[in-house]
Design an enzyme around this catalytic site. Structure first.
Site, PDB file in Angstrom:
ATOM      1  N   GLU A  99      11.879  -4.649   3.367  1.00  0.00           N
ATOM      2  CA  GLU A  99      10.981  -4.116   4.539  1.00  0.00           C
ATOM      3  C   GLU A  99      10.499  -5.178   5.792  1.00  0.00           C
ATOM      4  O   GLU A  99      10.710  -6.306   5.375  1.00  0.00           O
ATOM      5  CB  GLU A  99       9.599  -3.274   4.014  1.00  0.00           C
ATOM      6  CG  GLU A  99       8.536  -4.502   3.539  1.00  0.00           C
ATOM      7  CD  GLU A  99       7.407  -3.948   3.053  1.00  0.00           C
ATOM      8  OE1 GLU A  99       7.606  -2.877   2.066  1.00  0.00           O
ATOM      9  OE2 GLU A  99       6.083  -4.433   3.144  1.00  0.00           O
ATOM     10  N   GLY A 126      -4.039  -2.789 -13.261  1.00  0.00           N
ATOM     11  CA  GLY A 126      -5.107  -3.601 -12.840  1.00  0.00           C
ATOM     12  C   GLY A 126      -6.089  -3.021 -12.246  1.00  0.00           C
ATOM     13  O   GLY A 126      -6.425  -1.817 -12.555  1.00  0.00           O
ATOM     14  N   ARG A 127      -6.798  -3.581 -11.270  1.00  0.00           N
ATOM     15  CA  ARG A 127      -8.131  -3.050 -10.653  1.00  0.00           C
ATOM     16  C   ARG A 127      -7.563  -1.721  -9.816  1.00  0.00           C
ATOM     17  O   ARG A 127      -8.155  -0.587  -9.775  1.00  0.00           O
ATOM     18  CB  ARG A 127      -8.699  -4.027  -9.695  1.00  0.00           C
ATOM     19  CG  ARG A 127      -9.435  -5.019 -10.313  1.00  0.00           C
ATOM     20  CD  ARG A 127      -9.637  -6.045  -9.383  1.00  0.00           C
ATOM     21  NE  ARG A 127      -8.543  -7.022  -9.060  1.00  0.00           N
ATOM     22  CZ  ARG A 127      -8.428  -8.319  -8.847  1.00  0.00           C
ATOM     23  NH1 ARG A 127      -9.474  -9.030  -9.266  1.00  0.00           N
ATOM     24  NH2 ARG A 127      -7.363  -8.957  -8.774  1.00  0.00           N
ATOM     25  N   HIS A 142       3.694   0.610   4.698  1.00  0.00           N
ATOM     26  CA  HIS A 142       3.016  -0.452   4.216  1.00  0.00           C
ATOM     27  C   HIS A 142       1.690  -0.314   4.415  1.00  0.00           C
ATOM     28  O   HIS A 142       1.110  -1.247   5.061  1.00  0.00           O
ATOM     29  CB  HIS A 142       3.574  -1.810   4.159  1.00  0.00           C
ATOM     30  CG  HIS A 142       3.092  -2.843   2.928  1.00  0.00           C
ATOM     31  ND1 HIS A 142       3.938  -3.845   2.611  1.00  0.00           N
ATOM     32  CD2 HIS A 142       1.989  -2.832   2.398  1.00  0.00           C
ATOM     33  CE1 HIS A 142       3.020  -4.423   1.666  1.00  0.00           C
ATOM     34  NE2 HIS A 142       1.924  -4.115   1.488  1.00  0.00           N
ATOM     35  N   ILE A 143       0.932   0.582   4.483  1.00  0.00           N
ATOM     36  CA  ILE A 143      -0.506   1.056   4.947  1.00  0.00           C
ATOM     37  C   ILE A 143      -1.580   1.133   3.821  1.00  0.00           C
ATOM     38  O   ILE A 143      -2.517   1.809   4.164  1.00  0.00           O
ATOM     39  CB  ILE A 143      -0.504   1.973   6.005  1.00  0.00           C
ATOM     40  CG1 ILE A 143      -0.047   3.487   5.499  1.00  0.00           C
ATOM     41  CG2 ILE A 143       0.419   1.564   7.351  1.00  0.00           C
ATOM     42  CD1 ILE A 143      -0.186   4.720   6.326  1.00  0.00           C
ATOM     43  N   ALA A 149       3.080  -0.587  -4.838  1.00  0.00           N
ATOM     44  CA  ALA A 149       2.958  -1.645  -5.130  1.00  0.00           C
ATOM     45  C   ALA A 149       3.864  -2.919  -4.420  1.00  0.00           C
ATOM     46  O   ALA A 149       3.111  -3.509  -3.420  1.00  0.00           O
ATOM     47  CB  ALA A 149       3.537  -1.973  -6.634  1.00  0.00           C
ATOM     48  N   ARG A 150       4.938  -2.863  -4.333  1.00  0.00           N
ATOM     49  CA  ARG A 150       5.778  -3.812  -3.766  1.00  0.00           C
ATOM     50  C   ARG A 150       7.180  -3.188  -3.662  1.00  0.00           C
ATOM     51  O   ARG A 150       7.787  -2.858  -4.723  1.00  0.00           O
ATOM     52  CB  ARG A 150       6.056  -5.191  -4.271  1.00  0.00           C
ATOM     53  CG  ARG A 150       4.850  -6.202  -3.731  1.00  0.00           C
ATOM     54  CD  ARG A 150       4.889  -6.464  -2.076  1.00  0.00           C
ATOM     55  NE  ARG A 150       3.576  -7.450  -1.905  1.00  0.00           N
ATOM     56  CZ  ARG A 150       2.570  -7.158  -1.625  1.00  0.00           C
ATOM     57  NH1 ARG A 150       2.067  -5.532  -1.326  1.00  0.00           N
ATOM     58  NH2 ARG A 150       1.577  -7.844  -1.413  1.00  0.00           N
TER      59      ARG A 150
HETATM   60  C1  DGY Z   1      -1.726  -6.494  -0.228  1.00  0.00           C
HETATM   61  O1  DGY Z   1      -3.151  -6.536  -0.134  1.00  0.00           O
HETATM   62  O2  DGY Z   1      -1.130  -7.053  -1.164  1.00  0.00           O
HETATM   63  C2  DGY Z   1      -1.017  -5.356   0.496  1.00  0.00           C
HETATM   64  O3  DGY Z   1       0.026  -4.965   0.186  1.00  0.00           O
HETATM   65  C3  DGY Z   1      -1.084  -5.606   1.959  1.00  0.00           C
HETATM   66  O4  DGY Z   1      -0.017  -6.694   1.798  1.00  0.00           O
END
Ligand code: DGY
Length: 332
Positions: free
Chosen positions: A270, A157-158, A288-289, A240-241
């Site tokens: 997390e 994606g972007r 997650h930064i 990502a996640r």
């Molecule tokens: C997002 O924008 O999805 C980042 O992971 C912050 O949650």
């Protein structure tokens, strides 16, 4: 005098964004920034027509049924796996997220994590801080080459395209990618990226960066079987996640050096982190930064606020996820 609509901001955000919201609404805030339990969230949402959320707040059918006045939920994030969008659509609740404003910042961080992982930045810093550095040595913390290597991207994606551009134009990398759908030729040319199968991506990448959205389909997209297909010299980067990588399987692969190293900004469950990941040296861990610069986080909070203001005052949200609910909500 007509009563102003009441809204909730579920987590602490920038005061100037609260002030903008207060020009239009009665705003309840959460100064403590402690994430609400689902029950607390449902209680706080009584009488509210809108809420600004982060990934910590889950919006599903049960909560929606308990909060019938709710009209819009604005996530301060581009990812929205905390939303049950079909349930929101069924309940006639608009969902919005914050695309675009964080693309370049997040791509910067993806590259920072790749560099730190490949070049063993945190591992060597821990060594130095522990007072273990006694002499220069030729092999000391020798890592993996970044420039000229093969950059693999899963999820184009972007943000994936931003990372590809950095790799191709900044570091002379060969960029390969896999995605549900192939990019058009112009987009591929802009980031000099070549489409390959997932199997080829795993096999060829020197550095594999994950930038795909989390869903039931992408759960454990990288597990023991996929890690076994990667080069033993490869690095794996997840911005990502959590849940896209099987963290337990990754900890084993790192400990047994089946891949060289990993850089992780997101984790399954997390803010808890799999304990085995905390004990392996060849992993860089960040909380997650990836989108965390002041400028970008303000832009994200402002876009979420703009979505709520534009929707509730003019019926036109800026970045809706389920625009099909608009006629239903506006005519209610
Ligand atoms: C997002 O924008 O999805 C980042 O992971 C912050 O949650």
């Amino acid at each position: 005098m007509t009563q102003r609509p009441s809204i909730l901001v579920a987590r602490a955000i920038f005061p100037e964004v609260i002030e903008r919201l207060r020009e239009h609404f009665d705003v309840e805030t959460n100064h403590t920034d402690a994430p609400f339990t689902p029950q607390q969230l449902a209680e706080r949402l009584q009488g509210k027509v809108a809420v600004l959320t982060t990934g910590s707040e889950r919006i599903g059918a049960e909560l929606l049924a308990a909060c019938p006045q709710l009209k819009v939920v604005a996530n301060i994030a581009v990812g929205y796996n905390n939303f049950d969008v079909p349930a929101m659509t069924a309940a006639g609740v608009l969902a919005t997220n914050t695309p675009d404003v964080l693309t370049e910042t997040t791509a910067d961080f993806g590259f920072a994590l790749l560099m730190a992982t490949a070049r063993r930045v945190t591992e060597s810093e821990h060594f130095l801080r522990a007072g273990l550095w006694s002499k220069w040595a030729l092999h000391m913390f020798a890592g993996a080459e970044v420039h000229g290597s093969t950059l693999g991207i899963l999820g184009m994606g972007r943000i994936g395209q931003g990372i590809a551009r950095r790799g191709a134009h900044g570091f002379g990398m060969q960029v390969i990618y896999h995605n549900r759908s192939r990019l058009d030729a112009a987009s591929e040319a802009a980031c000099q990226a070549r489409y390959v199968s997932k199997a080829e991506l795993l096999k060829q990448a020197d550095h594999l960066v994950l930038v795909l959205p989390y869903s039931a389909e992408s759960h454990h997209a990288i597990g023991a079987a996929e890690l076994a297909q990667m080069k033993p010299t490869a690095t794996l980067i997840n911005i990502a996640r959590g849940g896209i990588v099987d963290d337990a399987a990754l900890a084993v692969a790192l400990r047994e050096r089946r891949i060289a190293a990993a850089g992780l900004d997101v984790f399954e469950g997390e803010p808890q982190v799999h304990p085995d990941l905390l004990t392996v040296p060849n992993v860089v861990l960040t909380p997650h930064i990836a989108s965390a610069t002041i400028t970008t986080r303000k832009a994200m909070a402002n876009l979420a606020a703009d979505n709520v203001i534009a929707f509730l005052t003019q019926g036109q949200p800026l970045t809706p996820l389920n625009p099909e609910v608009l006629p239903k909500v506006l005519n209610a």
